[in-house]
Design a protein around this motif. Structure first.
Motif, PDB file in Angstrom:
ATOM      1  N   UNK A  52       0.825  -1.201   0.000  1.00  0.00           N
ATOM      2  CA  UNK A  52       0.000   0.000   0.000  1.00  0.00           C
ATOM      3  C   UNK A  52       0.865   1.259   0.000  1.00  0.00           C
ATOM      4  N   UNK A  53       2.071   1.155   0.512  1.00  0.00           N
ATOM      5  CA  UNK A  53       2.964   2.307   0.568  1.00  0.00           C
ATOM      6  C   UNK A  53       3.347   2.801  -0.825  1.00  0.00           C
ATOM      7  N   UNK A  54       3.228   1.973  -1.836  1.00  0.00           N
ATOM      8  CA  UNK A  54       3.612   2.356  -3.193  1.00  0.00           C
ATOM      9  C   UNK A  54       2.445   2.883  -4.026  1.00  0.00           C
ATOM     10  N   UNK A  55       1.227   2.744  -3.534  1.00  0.00           N
ATOM     11  CA  UNK A  55       0.050   3.109  -4.315  1.00  0.00           C
ATOM     12  C   UNK A  55      -0.003   4.608  -4.590  1.00  0.00           C
ATOM     13  N   UNK A  56       0.262   5.434  -3.597  1.00  0.00           N
ATOM     14  CA  UNK A  56       0.201   6.880  -3.794  1.00  0.00           C
ATOM     15  C   UNK A  56       1.149   7.322  -4.901  1.00  0.00           C
ATOM     16  N   UNK A  61       2.207   9.144 -10.415  1.00  0.00           N
ATOM     17  CA  UNK A  61       2.978   8.913 -11.643  1.00  0.00           C
ATOM     18  C   UNK A  61       2.062   8.742 -12.856  1.00  0.00           C
ATOM     19  N   UNK A  62       0.854   8.258 -12.625  1.00  0.00           N
ATOM     20  CA  UNK A  62      -0.099   8.075 -13.730  1.00  0.00           C
ATOM     21  C   UNK A  62      -0.938   9.328 -13.987  1.00  0.00           C
ATOM     22  N   UNK A  63      -0.632  10.398 -13.261  1.00  0.00           N
ATOM     23  CA  UNK A  63      -1.293  11.667 -13.523  1.00  0.00           C
ATOM     24  C   UNK A  63      -2.568  11.934 -12.756  1.00  0.00           C
ATOM     25  N   UNK A  64      -2.865  11.139 -11.738  1.00  0.00           N
ATOM     26  CA  UNK A  64      -4.062  11.402 -10.952  1.00  0.00           C
ATOM     27  C   UNK A  64      -3.884  12.692 -10.163  1.00  0.00           C
ATOM     28  N   UNK A  65      -4.910  13.553 -10.132  1.00  0.00           N
ATOM     29  CA  UNK A  65      -4.804  14.784  -9.351  1.00  0.00           C
ATOM     30  C   UNK A  65      -4.828  14.476  -7.855  1.00  0.00           C
ATOM     31  N   UNK A  66      -4.304  15.390  -7.050  1.00  0.00           N
ATOM     32  CA  UNK A  66      -4.224  15.185  -5.604  1.00  0.00           C
ATOM     33  C   UNK A  66      -5.570  14.838  -4.982  1.00  0.00           C
ATOM     34  N   UNK A  67      -6.634  15.488  -5.431  1.00  0.00           N
ATOM     35  CA  UNK A  67      -7.953  15.235  -4.852  1.00  0.00           C
ATOM     36  C   UNK A  67      -8.389  13.787  -5.113  1.00  0.00           C
ATOM     37  N   UNK A  68      -8.061  13.243  -6.276  1.00  0.00           N
ATOM     38  CA  UNK A  68      -8.415  11.858  -6.589  1.00  0.00           C
ATOM     39  C   UNK A  68      -7.577  10.897  -5.756  1.00  0.00           C
ATOM     40  N   UNK A  69      -6.290  11.186  -5.605  1.00  0.00           N
ATOM     41  CA  UNK A  69      -5.409  10.329  -4.792  1.00  0.00           C
ATOM     42  C   UNK A  69      -5.913  10.291  -3.353  1.00  0.00           C
ATOM     43  N   UNK A  71      -8.958  10.793  -2.301  1.00  0.00           N
ATOM     44  CA  UNK A  71     -10.214  10.034  -2.254  1.00  0.00           C
ATOM     45  C   UNK A  71      -9.946   8.536  -2.306  1.00  0.00           C
ATOM     46  N   UNK A  72      -9.081   8.123  -3.215  1.00  0.00           N
ATOM     47  CA  UNK A  72      -8.793   6.698  -3.396  1.00  0.00           C
ATOM     48  C   UNK A  72      -8.124   6.108  -2.159  1.00  0.00           C
ATOM     49  N   UNK A  73      -7.238   6.868  -1.526  1.00  0.00           N
ATOM     50  CA  UNK A  73      -6.470   6.351  -0.389  1.00  0.00           C
ATOM     51  C   UNK A  73      -7.144   6.534   0.963  1.00  0.00           C
ATOM     52  N   UNK A  74      -8.372   6.901   0.997  1.00  0.00           N
ATOM     53  CA  UNK A  74      -9.038   6.957   2.286  1.00  0.00           C
ATOM     54  C   UNK A  74     -10.169   7.951   2.384  1.00  0.00           C
ATOM     55  N   UNK A  75     -10.201   8.930   1.515  1.00  0.00           N
ATOM     56  CA  UNK A  75     -11.264   9.923   1.566  1.00  0.00           C
ATOM     57  C   UNK A  75     -12.639   9.307   1.393  1.00  0.00           C
ATOM     58  N   UNK A  76     -12.756   8.342   0.479  1.00  0.00           N
ATOM     59  CA  UNK A  76     -14.050   7.684   0.268  1.00  0.00           C
ATOM     60  C   UNK A  76     -14.459   6.881   1.498  1.00  0.00           C
ATOM     61  N   UNK A  77     -13.499   6.229   2.141  1.00  0.00           N
ATOM     62  CA  UNK A  77     -13.794   5.473   3.358  1.00  0.00           C
ATOM     63  C   UNK A  77     -14.298   6.427   4.446  1.00  0.00           C
ATOM     64  N   UNK A  78     -13.592   7.552   4.631  1.00  0.00           N
ATOM     65  CA  UNK A  78     -14.017   8.523   5.644  1.00  0.00           C
ATOM     66  C   UNK A  78     -15.407   9.071   5.327  1.00  0.00           C
ATOM     67  N   UNK A  79     -15.686   9.345   4.045  1.00  0.00           N
ATOM     68  CA  UNK A  79     -16.983   9.881   3.646  1.00  0.00           C
ATOM     69  C   UNK A  79     -18.099   8.889   3.982  1.00  0.00           C
ATOM     70  N   UNK A  80     -17.909   7.628   3.620  1.00  0.00           N
ATOM     71  CA  UNK A  80     -18.930   6.610   3.879  1.00  0.00           C
ATOM     72  C   UNK A  80     -19.073   6.371   5.384  1.00  0.00           C
TER      73      UNK A  80
END
Length: 86
Positions: A52-56, A61-69, A71-80
């Motif tokens: 998991x340490x390498x996912x961010x 590197x694939x161009x995901x914006x900070x807000x998407x990163x 969300x993917x790494x925990x923002x969606x979990x916190x929201x739900x």
């Protein structure tokens, strides 16, 4: 190995079965017991917890914006969790 695109609506799961070969064998043997998302892309390739340490870095590197990163790494979990845990 099955893969699918990741979006900002995707959440990274922290579940990791240490018997993942047995798990994938069970899904292959009885696919009717599992949701389509478990079988749609082939065997699940589990990422060990330390991976998991390498996912961010990979998302950036694939161009995901900070807000998407975020969300993917925990923002969606916190929201739900905020909506469900009252």
């Amino acid at each position: 190995m099955g893969t699918r695109p990741v979006s900002a609506r995707t959440a990274v799961s922290t579940g990791y079965p240490f018997d993942h070969d047995d798990f994938n064998a069970m899904v292959e043997q009885s696919p009717e017991l599992f949701p389509d998302s478990y079988t749609r892309w082939g065997p699940i390739d589990f990422l060990p917890p330390e991976g998991l340490l390498t996912v961010e870095d990979a998302l950036i590197a694939r161009g995901y914006p900070d807000v998407a990163v975020t969300a993917i790494l925990g923002g969606n979990f916190r929201r739900v969790a905020a909506q469900v845990w009252r």
